[in-house]
Design a protein around this motif. Structure first.
Motif: not given
Length: 384
Positions: A125-134, A139-142, A186-192, A288-294
Protein backbone atom coordinates in the motif's frame (compact mmCIF):
# COMPACT_ATOMS: atom_id res chain seq x y z
CA UNK A 1 17.54 -11.61 -19.16
CA UNK A 2 14.11 -13.31 -19.14
CA UNK A 3 11.74 -11.76 -21.69
CA UNK A 4 8.55 -13.44 -20.47
CA UNK A 5 9.03 -14.96 -16.99
CA UNK A 6 7.15 -18.17 -16.23
CA UNK A 7 5.14 -17.83 -13.01
CA UNK A 8 3.75 -20.48 -10.65
CA UNK A 9 1.09 -19.33 -8.18
CA UNK A 10 0.74 -20.83 -4.69
CA UNK A 11 -2.82 -20.17 -3.51
CA UNK A 12 -6.22 -20.14 -5.21
CA UNK A 13 -8.18 -17.60 -3.16
CA UNK A 14 -8.50 -13.83 -3.46
CA UNK A 15 -4.74 -13.24 -3.27
CA UNK A 16 -3.80 -16.11 -5.60
CA UNK A 17 -6.20 -14.99 -8.28
CA UNK A 18 -5.19 -11.35 -7.80
CA UNK A 19 -1.49 -12.20 -8.11
CA UNK A 20 -2.13 -14.24 -11.26
CA UNK A 21 -4.01 -11.36 -12.90
CA UNK A 22 -1.26 -8.93 -11.88
CA UNK A 23 1.51 -11.07 -13.38
CA UNK A 24 -0.43 -11.34 -16.63
CA UNK A 25 -0.87 -7.55 -16.57
CA UNK A 26 2.91 -7.22 -16.17
CA UNK A 27 3.55 -9.36 -19.24
CA UNK A 28 4.58 -12.57 -17.48
CA UNK A 29 3.23 -16.02 -18.30
CA UNK A 30 1.29 -17.75 -15.53
CA UNK A 31 2.01 -21.42 -16.19
CA UNK A 32 0.47 -23.06 -13.13
CA UNK A 33 -1.45 -22.73 -9.89
CA UNK A 34 -1.38 -24.84 -6.73
CA UNK A 35 -4.01 -25.10 -4.01
CA UNK A 36 -5.13 -27.34 -1.15
CA UNK A 37 -8.29 -28.72 -2.76
CA UNK A 38 -8.07 -30.41 -6.15
CA UNK A 39 -11.57 -29.52 -7.35
CA UNK A 40 -11.21 -25.86 -6.35
CA UNK A 41 -7.75 -25.57 -7.88
CA UNK A 42 -8.88 -27.09 -11.17
CA UNK A 43 -11.88 -24.80 -11.35
CA UNK A 44 -9.80 -21.69 -10.68
CA UNK A 45 -7.24 -22.78 -13.29
CA UNK A 46 -10.03 -23.34 -15.82
CA UNK A 47 -11.67 -19.98 -15.07
CA UNK A 48 -8.32 -18.17 -15.40
CA UNK A 49 -7.07 -20.14 -18.40
CA UNK A 50 -4.05 -21.52 -16.50
CA UNK A 51 -2.74 -24.74 -18.02
CA UNK A 52 -1.44 -26.50 -14.89
CA UNK A 53 -3.39 -27.15 -11.69
CA UNK A 54 -2.14 -29.20 -8.75
CA UNK A 55 -2.09 -29.72 -5.01
CA UNK A 56 1.55 -30.78 -4.61
CA UNK A 57 3.85 -27.76 -4.47
CA UNK A 58 7.10 -29.69 -4.85
CA UNK A 59 5.73 -31.57 -7.85
CA UNK A 60 4.49 -28.35 -9.42
CA UNK A 61 7.93 -26.74 -9.09
CA UNK A 62 9.46 -29.70 -10.94
CA UNK A 63 6.70 -29.88 -13.57
CA UNK A 64 6.33 -26.17 -14.34
CA UNK A 65 9.96 -25.04 -13.94
CA UNK A 66 8.94 -21.44 -13.13
CA UNK A 67 11.23 -18.44 -13.16
CA UNK A 68 9.06 -16.78 -10.50
CA UNK A 69 6.79 -18.15 -7.80
CA UNK A 70 4.05 -16.11 -6.20
CA UNK A 71 3.18 -16.93 -2.59
CA UNK A 72 -0.47 -16.07 -2.01
CA UNK A 73 -1.51 -18.39 0.80
CA UNK A 74 -2.05 -17.41 4.45
CA UNK A 75 1.21 -16.69 6.28
CA UNK A 76 1.29 -20.01 8.10
CA UNK A 77 1.82 -21.83 4.79
CA UNK A 78 4.64 -19.62 3.51
CA UNK A 79 7.77 -21.05 5.11
CA UNK A 80 8.02 -24.49 3.49
CA UNK A 81 6.74 -23.26 0.12
CA UNK A 82 9.31 -20.46 -0.01
CA UNK A 83 12.13 -22.72 1.14
CA UNK A 84 11.40 -25.19 -1.67
CA UNK A 85 11.16 -22.39 -4.22
CA UNK A 86 14.54 -21.00 -3.15
CA UNK A 87 16.08 -24.47 -3.53
CA UNK A 88 14.75 -24.52 -7.11
CA UNK A 89 16.35 -21.13 -7.78
CA UNK A 90 13.06 -19.30 -8.31
CA UNK A 91 12.59 -15.59 -7.83
CA UNK A 92 9.86 -15.04 -5.23
CA UNK A 93 6.98 -12.62 -4.83
CA UNK A 94 5.48 -13.04 -1.34
CA UNK A 95 2.42 -11.43 0.16
CA UNK A 96 2.53 -10.28 3.74
CA UNK A 97 3.06 -11.61 6.34
CA UNK A 98 6.29 -13.15 5.13
CA UNK A 99 6.05 -15.92 7.74
CA UNK A 100 4.63 -16.28 11.25
CA UNK A 101 7.72 -15.14 13.19
CA UNK A 102 10.98 -13.27 12.83
CA UNK A 103 13.29 -16.26 13.14
CA UNK A 104 11.81 -18.19 10.20
CA UNK A 105 11.53 -15.04 8.07
CA UNK A 106 15.16 -14.14 8.69
CA UNK A 107 16.22 -17.68 7.76
CA UNK A 108 14.42 -17.41 4.42
CA UNK A 109 15.95 -13.99 3.76
CA UNK A 110 19.47 -15.38 4.18
CA UNK A 111 18.69 -18.48 2.10
CA UNK A 112 17.42 -16.29 -0.75
CA UNK A 113 20.50 -14.06 -0.52
CA UNK A 114 22.80 -17.10 -0.64
CA UNK A 115 20.94 -18.50 -3.66
CA UNK A 116 21.04 -15.08 -5.35
CA UNK A 117 17.32 -15.06 -6.16
CA UNK A 118 15.31 -11.85 -6.33
CA UNK A 119 12.54 -11.38 -3.78
CA UNK A 120 9.64 -8.96 -3.37
CA UNK A 121 7.64 -8.40 -0.18
CA UNK A 122 4.12 -7.14 -0.81
CA UNK A 123 3.41 -4.65 1.95
CA UNK A 124 2.29 -2.81 -1.15
CA UNK A 125 0.00 0.00 0.00
CA UNK A 126 3.02 2.30 -0.18
CA UNK A 127 2.03 2.50 -3.87
CA UNK A 128 -1.29 4.22 -3.20
CA UNK A 129 -1.32 7.31 -5.46
CA UNK A 130 -1.72 9.82 -2.64
CA UNK A 131 1.06 8.13 -0.66
CA UNK A 132 3.34 8.50 -3.68
CA UNK A 133 2.29 12.15 -3.82
CA UNK A 134 3.04 12.65 -0.12
CA UNK A 135 6.46 11.06 -0.61
CA UNK A 136 7.22 13.59 -3.37
CA UNK A 137 5.97 16.55 -1.33
CA UNK A 138 8.00 15.64 1.77
CA UNK A 139 11.13 15.20 -0.37
CA UNK A 140 10.49 18.65 -1.89
CA UNK A 141 10.30 20.25 1.56
CA UNK A 142 6.55 20.91 1.65
CA UNK A 143 6.40 20.34 5.42
CA UNK A 144 9.98 21.23 6.29
CA UNK A 145 11.72 18.82 8.65
CA UNK A 146 9.45 15.79 9.32
CA UNK A 147 8.71 15.56 13.03
CA UNK A 148 5.67 13.39 13.68
CA UNK A 149 3.35 10.92 11.93
CA UNK A 150 -0.10 9.80 13.05
CA UNK A 151 -1.85 6.71 11.66
CA UNK A 152 -5.36 6.15 13.04
CA UNK A 153 -7.78 3.46 11.91
CA UNK A 154 -10.84 1.62 13.20
CA UNK A 155 -12.27 -1.10 10.97
CA UNK A 156 -15.45 -2.19 12.79
CA UNK A 157 -14.95 -5.75 11.54
CA UNK A 158 -17.83 -8.06 12.37
CA UNK A 159 -17.04 -10.26 15.35
CA UNK A 160 -19.08 -13.02 13.70
CA UNK A 161 -16.73 -13.40 10.70
CA UNK A 162 -16.10 -17.17 10.40
CA UNK A 163 -13.10 -18.63 12.17
CA UNK A 164 -10.04 -19.02 9.97
CA UNK A 165 -6.35 -18.25 9.52
CA UNK A 166 -6.79 -14.58 10.48
CA UNK A 167 -7.72 -15.68 14.02
CA UNK A 168 -4.55 -17.70 14.66
CA UNK A 169 -0.99 -16.53 15.27
CA UNK A 170 0.52 -19.76 13.90
CA UNK A 171 -1.32 -19.27 10.61
CA UNK A 172 -0.21 -15.67 10.03
CA UNK A 173 -3.27 -13.97 11.50
CA UNK A 174 -3.56 -10.83 13.57
CA UNK A 175 -3.84 -7.15 12.81
CA UNK A 176 -0.09 -6.54 13.04
CA UNK A 177 0.51 -9.00 10.20
CA UNK A 178 -2.38 -7.76 8.12
CA UNK A 179 -2.64 -4.04 8.82
CA UNK A 180 0.49 -2.74 10.54
CA UNK A 181 2.73 -4.16 7.78
CA UNK A 182 1.07 -1.83 5.27
CA UNK A 183 1.05 1.16 7.62
CA UNK A 184 4.73 0.81 8.46
CA UNK A 185 5.56 0.45 4.77
CA UNK A 186 3.61 3.62 3.96
CA UNK A 187 5.27 5.72 6.66
CA UNK A 188 8.82 4.55 5.94
CA UNK A 189 8.36 5.17 2.22
CA UNK A 190 7.46 8.82 2.90
CA UNK A 191 9.75 9.91 5.75
CA UNK A 192 12.61 7.40 5.73
CA UNK A 193 13.27 3.66 5.69
CA UNK A 194 15.51 3.47 8.78
CA UNK A 195 13.62 2.29 11.88
CA UNK A 196 15.44 3.32 15.05
CA UNK A 197 13.16 2.15 17.88
CA UNK A 198 9.77 0.55 18.43
CA UNK A 199 7.41 -0.29 21.26
CA UNK A 200 3.79 -1.27 21.56
CA UNK A 201 0.97 -3.29 22.99
CA UNK A 202 -1.58 -5.67 21.52
CA UNK A 203 -5.01 -6.82 22.63
CA UNK A 204 -7.34 -9.66 21.64
CA UNK A 205 -10.83 -8.14 21.79
CA UNK A 206 -12.45 -11.10 20.02
CA UNK A 207 -11.46 -14.37 21.75
CA UNK A 208 -13.69 -16.65 19.63
CA UNK A 209 -15.43 -16.91 16.26
CA UNK A 210 -17.96 -19.32 14.70
CA UNK A 211 -16.63 -22.25 12.69
CA UNK A 212 -18.23 -22.40 9.24
CA UNK A 213 -17.39 -24.78 6.40
CA UNK A 214 -17.00 -23.67 2.79
CA UNK A 215 -15.18 -20.35 3.31
CA UNK A 216 -12.58 -20.14 0.54
CA UNK A 217 -12.21 -16.54 -0.60
CA UNK A 218 -10.96 -14.16 2.12
CA UNK A 219 -12.70 -11.20 0.46
CA UNK A 220 -16.15 -12.82 0.68
CA UNK A 221 -15.82 -14.29 4.19
CA UNK A 222 -18.55 -11.97 5.49
CA UNK A 223 -21.06 -13.74 3.26
CA UNK A 224 -20.67 -16.84 5.47
CA UNK A 225 -21.60 -15.25 8.81
CA UNK A 226 -24.14 -17.64 10.44
CA UNK A 227 -27.74 -16.46 10.56
CA UNK A 228 -28.28 -17.87 14.04
CA UNK A 229 -25.33 -17.30 16.36
CA UNK A 230 -27.29 -18.92 19.21
CA UNK A 231 -27.59 -22.22 17.39
CA UNK A 232 -26.55 -24.84 20.00
CA UNK A 233 -24.94 -26.94 17.26
CA UNK A 234 -22.68 -24.09 16.16
CA UNK A 235 -18.99 -24.70 16.93
CA UNK A 236 -16.61 -21.93 17.96
CA UNK A 237 -12.87 -21.50 17.38
CA UNK A 238 -10.50 -19.72 19.76
CA UNK A 239 -8.67 -16.57 18.68
CA UNK A 240 -5.09 -16.31 19.96
CA UNK A 241 -3.93 -13.15 18.24
CA UNK A 242 -4.40 -9.38 18.41
CA UNK A 243 -7.37 -7.48 17.00
CA UNK A 244 -6.18 -4.10 18.29
CA UNK A 245 -2.73 -2.57 18.65
CA UNK A 246 -0.97 0.63 19.58
CA UNK A 247 2.62 1.07 18.41
CA UNK A 248 5.13 3.89 18.86
CA UNK A 249 8.18 4.12 16.60
CA UNK A 250 11.10 6.41 15.86
CA UNK A 251 12.42 6.71 12.31
CA UNK A 252 15.53 8.31 10.91
CA UNK A 253 14.69 10.68 8.06
CA UNK A 254 17.01 11.97 5.35
CA UNK A 255 15.01 15.22 5.46
CA UNK A 256 15.90 16.25 9.01
CA UNK A 257 18.51 15.71 11.73
CA UNK A 258 16.19 14.45 14.45
CA UNK A 259 14.17 11.21 14.72
CA UNK A 260 10.57 11.26 13.56
CA UNK A 261 7.98 10.12 16.12
CA UNK A 262 5.25 7.82 14.76
CA UNK A 263 1.98 6.66 16.32
CA UNK A 264 0.17 3.65 14.85
CA UNK A 265 -3.29 3.16 16.46
CA UNK A 266 -5.64 0.49 15.15
CA UNK A 267 -8.83 -1.09 16.41
CA UNK A 268 -9.91 -3.95 14.18
CA UNK A 269 -13.29 -4.48 15.82
CA UNK A 270 -14.09 -0.94 16.97
CA UNK A 271 -16.28 1.53 15.04
CA UNK A 272 -14.87 4.70 13.53
CA UNK A 273 -16.56 8.01 14.28
CA UNK A 274 -14.86 10.05 11.59
CA UNK A 275 -12.55 9.03 8.77
CA UNK A 276 -9.39 7.03 9.28
CA UNK A 277 -6.31 9.02 8.33
CA UNK A 278 -2.55 9.37 8.04
CA UNK A 279 -0.93 12.72 8.90
CA UNK A 280 2.67 13.83 8.38
CA UNK A 281 3.64 16.81 10.56
CA UNK A 282 6.75 18.90 9.99
CA UNK A 283 8.50 22.06 11.09
CA UNK A 284 6.82 24.13 8.34
CA UNK A 285 3.53 22.39 7.66
CA UNK A 286 1.63 19.13 7.46
CA UNK A 287 0.05 16.66 5.04
CA UNK A 288 -3.24 14.93 5.79
CA UNK A 289 -4.33 11.89 3.76
CA UNK A 290 -7.84 10.56 4.31
CA UNK A 291 -8.30 6.81 4.62
CA UNK A 292 -6.54 4.13 6.67
CA UNK A 293 -4.20 3.26 3.79
CA UNK A 294 -3.96 6.75 2.30
CA UNK A 295 -6.72 6.51 -0.28
CA UNK A 296 -7.10 10.29 -0.34
CA UNK A 297 -7.78 13.08 -0.85
CA UNK A 298 -4.59 14.80 0.35
CA UNK A 299 -4.55 18.16 2.13
CA UNK A 300 -1.59 20.47 2.77
CA UNK A 301 -1.23 22.85 5.70
CA UNK A 302 1.28 25.56 4.85
CA UNK A 303 2.45 29.06 5.65
CA UNK A 304 -1.05 30.51 5.20
CA UNK A 305 -2.18 28.29 8.10
CA UNK A 306 -5.02 26.81 6.06
CA UNK A 307 -5.72 23.24 4.99
CA UNK A 308 -5.91 23.04 1.19
CA UNK A 309 -6.73 19.99 -0.89
CA UNK A 310 -4.08 19.29 -3.52
CA UNK A 311 -4.98 17.55 -6.79
CA UNK A 312 -3.11 14.39 -7.69
CA UNK A 313 -0.31 15.19 -10.19
CA UNK A 314 -1.00 14.01 -13.73
CA UNK A 315 2.09 11.82 -13.96
CA UNK A 316 1.13 9.88 -10.81
CA UNK A 317 -2.48 9.54 -11.95
CA UNK A 318 -1.38 8.30 -15.37
CA UNK A 319 0.69 5.51 -13.82
CA UNK A 320 -2.16 3.97 -11.78
CA UNK A 321 -2.95 0.42 -13.00
CA UNK A 322 -6.41 0.22 -14.50
CA UNK A 323 -8.22 -2.23 -12.21
CA UNK A 324 -10.87 -1.95 -9.52
CA UNK A 325 -9.72 -2.29 -5.90
CA UNK A 326 -6.83 -0.68 -4.05
CA UNK A 327 -5.29 -4.06 -3.19
CA UNK A 328 -5.38 -5.21 -6.80
CA UNK A 329 -3.89 -1.93 -8.09
CA UNK A 330 -1.03 -2.08 -5.61
CA UNK A 331 -0.25 -5.69 -6.48
CA UNK A 332 -0.08 -4.72 -10.14
CA UNK A 333 2.19 -1.79 -9.42
CA UNK A 334 4.72 -3.80 -7.40
CA UNK A 335 4.52 -6.92 -9.57
CA UNK A 336 5.19 -4.83 -12.67
CA UNK A 337 8.33 -3.46 -11.02
CA UNK A 338 9.37 -6.95 -9.92
CA UNK A 339 8.90 -8.46 -13.38
CA UNK A 340 10.91 -5.65 -14.94
CA UNK A 341 13.72 -6.36 -12.47
CA UNK A 342 13.67 -10.08 -13.25
CA UNK A 343 13.85 -9.21 -16.94
CA UNK A 344 16.97 -7.16 -16.28
CA UNK A 345 15.49 -3.66 -16.50
CA UNK A 346 16.50 -0.87 -14.13
CA UNK A 347 13.80 -0.21 -11.53
CA UNK A 348 13.55 1.89 -8.35
CA UNK A 349 14.18 0.03 -5.08
CA UNK A 350 11.26 -2.01 -3.75
CA UNK A 351 10.76 -3.98 -0.55
CA UNK A 352 12.32 -7.45 -0.47
CA UNK A 353 12.71 -10.29 2.04
CA UNK A 354 15.11 -7.98 3.88
CA UNK A 355 12.16 -5.77 4.87
CA UNK A 356 9.82 -8.75 5.21
CA UNK A 357 12.06 -10.41 7.77
CA UNK A 358 12.60 -7.11 9.60
CA UNK A 359 8.84 -6.56 9.85
CA UNK A 360 8.33 -10.05 11.33
CA UNK A 361 11.03 -9.39 13.93
CA UNK A 362 9.40 -6.08 14.83
CA UNK A 363 6.02 -7.78 15.21
CA UNK A 364 7.62 -10.33 17.54
CA UNK A 365 8.94 -7.46 19.68
CA UNK A 366 5.57 -5.71 19.81
CA UNK A 367 3.73 -8.92 20.70
CA UNK A 368 6.06 -9.56 23.63
CA UNK A 369 4.36 -6.53 25.16
CA UNK A 370 7.14 -6.19 27.77
CA UNK A 371 7.95 -2.49 27.53
CA UNK A 372 5.69 -1.43 30.39
CA UNK A 373 7.03 0.27 33.51
CA UNK A 374 5.08 -0.65 36.65
CA UNK A 375 4.10 2.64 38.32
CA UNK A 376 1.41 1.28 40.66
CA UNK A 377 3.59 1.94 43.72
CA UNK A 378 3.92 5.61 42.80
CA UNK A 379 0.23 6.02 43.63
CA UNK A 380 0.81 4.55 47.10
CA UNK A 381 3.90 6.17 48.63
CA UNK A 382 3.50 4.29 51.89
CA UNK A 383 4.07 0.99 50.09
CA UNK A 384 7.56 2.02 48.95
Amino acid sequence: MIKSPRVLIHGTGFAGQGHAEAFCYAGAEVVGIVGRTDSVTRQVAKDMNIAYAGTDWAQALSDCKPDIVSIATPGGAHYEAIKLAIAHGCHIFCDKPMTTDGESAEELYHLAEAKNVKTAYAASFRYMPHVLFAKRLVAEGAIGEPQEVECISHFSLEKEIPFGWSHRKEEGGGRLNNNFTHKLSIVTSVVGEKILAISGEVRDDLREAPIVKGVHNFKTRRDHIPDDLNDPDLEWGESNVEWSYCVLAKLKSPFGPRPVSVLFKHGGLHPRFKEDHIVFYGSKGALYIAGHYGSGPLFHYGEDKQWMELPLPEDIAANIPNVDGDTERNWRYLISEFVKDVRGDDVPPYQTFKEGSLYQRLIDIIRKNDRWVDVSDLQNPDAR
